[in-house]
Motif scaffolding. Sequence first.
Motif, PDB file in Angstrom:
ATOM      1  N   LEU A  17      -2.355   2.306  18.379  1.00 55.66           N
ATOM      2  CA  LEU A  17      -3.350   1.416  17.802  1.00 55.66           C
ATOM      3  C   LEU A  17      -4.726   1.637  18.431  1.00 55.66           C
ATOM      4  N   ASP A  38      -8.065   2.832  16.487  1.00 56.68           N
ATOM      5  CA  ASP A  38      -9.313   2.077  16.605  1.00 56.68           C
ATOM      6  C   ASP A  38     -10.510   2.999  16.851  1.00 56.68           C
ATOM      7  N   TYR A  73     -10.105   3.366  12.121  1.00 56.56           N
ATOM      8  CA  TYR A  73      -9.146   2.784  11.194  1.00 56.56           C
ATOM      9  C   TYR A  73      -9.171   1.263  11.382  1.00 56.56           C
ATOM     10  N   LYS A  74      -9.187   0.531  10.287  1.00 53.18           N
ATOM     11  CA  LYS A  74      -9.258  -0.924  10.329  1.00 53.18           C
ATOM     12  C   LYS A  74      -7.948  -1.505   9.811  1.00 53.18           C
ATOM     13  N   GLU A  75      -7.407  -2.461  10.605  1.00 50.84           N
ATOM     14  CA  GLU A  75      -6.185  -3.133  10.155  1.00 50.84           C
ATOM     15  C   GLU A  75      -6.448  -3.931   8.890  1.00 50.84           C
ATOM     16  N   ASP A  76      -5.462  -3.959   8.030  1.00 50.62           N
ATOM     17  CA  ASP A  76      -5.501  -4.597   6.707  1.00 50.62           C
ATOM     18  C   ASP A  76      -6.285  -3.771   5.694  1.00 50.62           C
ATOM     19  N   PHE A  92      -4.537   0.109   7.294  1.00 49.93           N
ATOM     20  CA  PHE A  92      -3.122   0.171   7.660  1.00 49.93           C
ATOM     21  C   PHE A  92      -2.565  -1.230   7.831  1.00 49.93           C
ATOM     22  N   ASP A  93      -1.235  -1.314   7.732  1.00 50.03           N
ATOM     23  CA  ASP A  93      -0.488  -2.554   7.954  1.00 50.03           C
ATOM     24  C   ASP A  93       0.533  -2.327   9.061  1.00 50.03           C
ATOM     25  N   LEU A  94       0.853  -3.393   9.781  1.00 50.93           N
ATOM     26  CA  LEU A  94       1.850  -3.338  10.843  1.00 50.93           C
ATOM     27  C   LEU A  94       3.175  -3.884  10.331  1.00 50.93           C
ATOM     28  N   ILE A 145       4.195   1.462  11.139  1.00 51.74           N
ATOM     29  CA  ILE A 145       2.828   1.295  10.630  1.00 51.74           C
ATOM     30  C   ILE A 145       2.740   2.026   9.298  1.00 51.74           C
TER      31      ILE A 145
END
Length: 952
Positions: free
Chosen positions: A293, A297, A301-304, A307-309, A325
């Motif tokens: 992660l 970062d 790359y931005k969460e949501d 990518f999703d966890l 992921i």
Amino acid sequence: MEDKSIKKLVKRTIRSHCRSLFVILGAKGSSQVPFFFNLLKQNKLRDISTLWCSKESSNNTETVNTNLNTSSTVSDADNSSFTPYYCSYSDVEDISYRSFNLVILQDFEVFTLNSLSLVLNAVKGGGIIIFLFNNLKNLDDLMNLNLNTEQKYSTFSKRFASFLHSCPNSLILDDSLNMLSAGPKLSEDVEFDRSFNKEKIEGLKMKHEKDTIICSLLNLCYTIEQAELLLKFLEAIKNRTFHAVLSVSSSIGRGKSAALGLAIAGSLAFNYSNIFISSLCYRNVNIIFKFLLKGLDVLNYKEDDDFDLIQSVNPKLKKAALTGINIFRDHPQSVRFIFPEDIGQRLGQAELVVIDEAAAIPIHILKNLFGSYIVLMASSINGPGASSPYLYKNMIDIIQPTTTFGSEGERFQKFAINDPIHYANGDGIESWFNRLLCVGPDICSHLSSGYPVPNQCKLFHVNRNALFGSSKQAENFLQFLMSILTSSCRIMSPDHLVNIADSPDYHIFCLLPPVTNSKQALSGVICAILVHVEYKIPEHLVHCGTNLDGPISNCFNDWLNRNKTSTHFLPIQGVHILNIVTHQNYRKMGYGIKALQLLQEFYEGKCISLNENVETLQITDDDVSLNKDPSESPILQQLTEIHPGNVEYILASCNLSSESVKFWKKANFIPVYLSERMNADGEHVLFMIKAVEEGFKTTLEKYWFHFRNHYQIHLGSEFRTFKAALALSLMQFATNFAKVDSKELVKADIDLLIRPHQMKSLKKYCQNLQDLHTIIHLVPILTTLYFKNHLQDVNLPRAQEAILLSFGFQYKTADDVSKDLGLPVIQIHGLLNRTIKKIVNHLSNIIEKCVAEAMENREVTLEPIAQGLNEELEEAAKEIEEKQKQDVLNLKDLDLSQYAIKGSEDDWEKVLFSGRKALVSIKSIKNIPNTIEKSKNEESFKRPKQQKRRKK
């Protein structure tokens, strides 16, 4: 107050980037903790993080805060900035990926060595470790320290206390910070060059300045070795060097898992789609995901958004555990965690496989992780929780030849890194802690005794009171002995040493060559055996088929305490061989078998001494002499000096493998239990017993028959994947019990199992007149008859036995058996046909023999005839005469005119003298009598026959 010594030590360790240890005795020790926080602050350390570990208690935090508020050593402003992170010993795994400058540990009565090792690895260089012993007042109380052990007198606690005096960069203080003792002085520490790693990493970034992905990920590296390792990983990934295997080894805390996480982030940036992570332990995988992660970062790359966890749904893991992921920035990409034993066919589309702690994975499972993709492996080979260096070397020797592809160049590469992440290389506390737990030293490659004949070697018992006596000679021997005992351990658990030190039911035996002095004896251990005295044995081990409520412990006494209500235990006393390990350079030379043979002779009472004052091995806690100086007693004892006690059996447990089965089979052990479920190593656990007393042999026969029936039933389900050779070996353990169980078959027994029409089908198959699928349902019956010794005159070669067992019990196909034995399918069918033919011929002979005996034994009774021969002939003649007379009377009443010859003489002359030789016929001139004339009405309805047209 010895402020100068404390400040000097803290300043020196900060300058050398090493760690310092302070032991504070007294009830007010916790109130002095902010003083050390202030010392770190005065030395210009920024963002000081503090960890406070204690037992799990709801009032613990309030108590600590109360003690801190009463402190007068720091100002209110300093005290307000001191905000520790409180953690119980049961939750220390959650902070394994974090690092701290100040760590406080108290409530040692509940801590474990495993949790202690996790906490110490999280301390940064220049940081401070504080041990709080609130119930101790002086050094004498410290020497009587009692840690988290169940024994009244703890040998390991005394060893731990004595080791605190020998810890470098340490001070023992009272609760007023007066110095009571200081650790050994080290040579002047060299100042740690903090800019060295940064400059080297900047140099690597300059070489790859055009590649923004590599440069961004190198910024997250702490040491130059970690950066170079990451660069090797990224180069293989960028070049898509498939079939490549890159392996790295190091001690604990060198940043291997972090490098793997950053490499996965780089592979996602290089457009890899299917990535898998595998490891036996999720703790290190958690670190991989954390740095993955971080890598995403820095790569923006931005969460949501990108990518999703994926959280865990596996019952083996915690609910909040991260297991995958999903990336959808440019195209679908995925990272998944899988356990090694759950692989199956999931790696078919893999492009990158990351394996953490690869040396801890059994080699037969590890081989399934390789394929036409890139494999990155990491293994810890030194420190608590690491794998044995011997296992890593053995893994490399097996994997390296299979991952080199000749003309394509060498695809296997291995690396080693030495620099710790959190502190400087050569940190004194790390080496001290490894020596405390006996997980640091390597095994000597060669012994001074050479290679003696096994029959010349002798077995000795180790006096544990002298072994843990803290003398220099005993300490060196303990390190050497534990290095041998742990050489086969996939994970060297630090808690294992506590059991060996304190439990009176543990005993250690050593096989030594012929020696002339004690120095050679203490440095020439060829084989070591660890045994545990068992007073009860679980009933399910000897009555296979009962449900297992939980995992089996190595020591049944511990397992009994956890399963008091669910399992019955049989009162049988014996010894349990937990581990038997031969020096790595002396294996497969007969030393292990010799050591086991001498151990059996000892417990059978064959090592007899005429001395009446012999020591018994079955000592209790109250029998330990506390006042006796352990250094006065010898470390090694001859077997004639001690008494084995009353032992009924010797029990051995091991992971199931072909080598282990061969070893214990050679020693005449009998299997009594095989776990249906796999353990943490992904293997089945096998328990075997050998009788010591004569009266126990009859009981052992029953155990063997229970095991064989249970094993036979599960061969078609849980044990279906066993190789044919391994499955056959377990069926043929107790050859001396075969005669007891054998029963001669008779025709009635065969008729109950095989019907006559089925026997005909078997004979036709043997004559190649029917296919295998027509009689495959009869093969299990034939297999059962053979392996239960009902066919005494049928002797099959081993290959045919393996084929028969595979088809009859494991229900395998010819293709599966061909892969197991390495034979062509057509040869498998031929050998199976020959095997069935031999068995069917034997059964046919039994049937014929039984029928012949039945005919020979049938009784014939001769009685006189009631009527003579002449009388019988006369009576028959009279019956014939009467019948003839009756026939004549019947012929007289018949009208025979219809059978008269018709036609005139002219007609006959014309026909007979026409010259034709075929049949002749003459038209009748009379109607047949009794013919009913048809009425004219019926003839009127009759259609006139059409005249056939003549051909022109």
